[in-house]
Design an enzyme around this catalytic site. Structure first.
Site, short mmCIF file in Angstrom:
data_model
loop_
_atom_site.label_atom_id
_atom_site.label_comp_id
_atom_site.label_asym_id
_atom_site.label_seq_id
_atom_site.Cartn_x
_atom_site.Cartn_y
_atom_site.Cartn_z
N TYR A 1 -3.87 -0.93 9.99
CA TYR A 1 -3.65 -1.14 8.56
C TYR A 1 -2.26 -0.65 8.17
O TYR A 1 -1.52 -1.35 7.46
CB TYR A 1 -4.72 -0.40 7.76
CG TYR A 1 -4.66 -0.62 6.27
CD1 TYR A 1 -5.24 -1.75 5.69
CD2 TYR A 1 -4.03 0.29 5.43
CE1 TYR A 1 -5.19 -1.95 4.31
CE2 TYR A 1 -3.98 0.10 4.05
CZ TYR A 1 -4.56 -1.02 3.50
OH TYR A 1 -4.50 -1.23 2.14
N SER B 1 0.85 -1.19 0.00
CA SER B 1 0.00 0.00 0.00
C SER B 1 0.88 1.24 0.00
O SER B 1 2.07 1.17 0.34
CB SER B 1 -0.88 0.00 1.26
OG SER B 1 -1.55 1.24 1.43
#
Length: 254
Positions: free
Chosen positions: A159, A146
């Site tokens: 996350y 990410s």
């Protein structure tokens, strides 16, 4: 080998987690377009993905599995290997996100995200590496990282931690396994139209702020990630090890 054949996945079988929708579906379809056979793994129905790949004349096998159950995850690669056949590639795409101010994030939300995004991904890499190297085969692993593997983000502590960790796992496994013929790399998607970004896209102000920073001036599509994954699964990337490639419309360059 011609230049084009170096990007082909003909004769390759690739396991993709979380291929039922979003980025995972885009990856699965792109693999099929490149000639590869997809083993789509997850606990949700893969019907839509199967239909898209079937319409292309591609090959897909859906395999139901609760990727949050680590006991099952530990045997998944071996089970698929025995029932379907050897795997040439693994794409760790399945992941979840929990949004909350860091002072309010619960233990449960921390554990659930870390367990799936990081631990499950590592266990699958570990099992794939063991099986591949034990048989003297070459293999490819692509982890879906990410932008938050490089940045901090806002209100997504677990996350962010999981995606920083996944970048580290990608690098250490590349260090250990490159010499054995297993390429381990990652893709860092930018802001992609998917379930994980639904809340952001629904927030008019936040969505406008995000678009203002993206040089490409649009949210990404799942298929934008698929092409980059195909490259990392194909012979064309044979000397690429331990890389995390941003596919972000220019976000990190801004």
């Amino acid at each position: 080998m011609s230049d084009l054949s170096a990007f082909s996945l003909d004769g390759k079988r690739v396991l993709v987690t979380g291929a039922n929708t979003g980025i995972g579906q885009g990856i699965a379809v792109s693999i099929a377009k490149a000639g590869g056979e997809v083993v789509a793994v997850g606990r949700s129905s893969m019907g839509e993905t199967e239909a898209r790949i079937g319409a292309l004349g591609g090959k897909i096998i859906a395999h139901r599995c609760d990727l949050g159950d680590h006991a099952t995850v530990k045997t998944l690669i071996r089970d698929v290997w025995e029932k379907i056949g050897p795997l040439d590639g693994l794409v760790n795409n399945a992941g979840i996100i929990r949004r909350a101010d860091s002072v309010d994030l619960t233990d449960a939300d921390w554990d659930e995200v870390i367990d799936l995004n990081l631990k499950t991904s590592f266990l699958l890499c570990q099992a794939f590496g063991r099986q591949t190297m034990a048989e003297g085969r070459r293999g490819r692993i692509v982890n879906i990282a990410s932008l938050l593997s490089f940045q901090g983000g806002i209100r997504v502590a677990s996350y962010t931690a999981s995606k920083h960790g996944l970048l580290g796992i990608t690098r250490i496994l590349a260090n250990e396994w490159a010499g054995a013929g297993v390429n381990v790399n990652a893709i860092a998607p930018g802001y992609i139209e998917s379930n994980n970004t639904e809340a952001l896209r629904a927030d008019g102000g936040r969505s406008a702020a995000i678009l203002a920073r993206i040089p490409a001036n649009r949210w990404g599509k799942p298929d934008d990630i698929g092409g980059a994954v195909v490259f990392l699964l194909a012979e064309a990337s044979s000397y690429v090890h331990g890389a995390t490639i941003p596919v972000d419309g220019g976000w990190l360059a801004r």
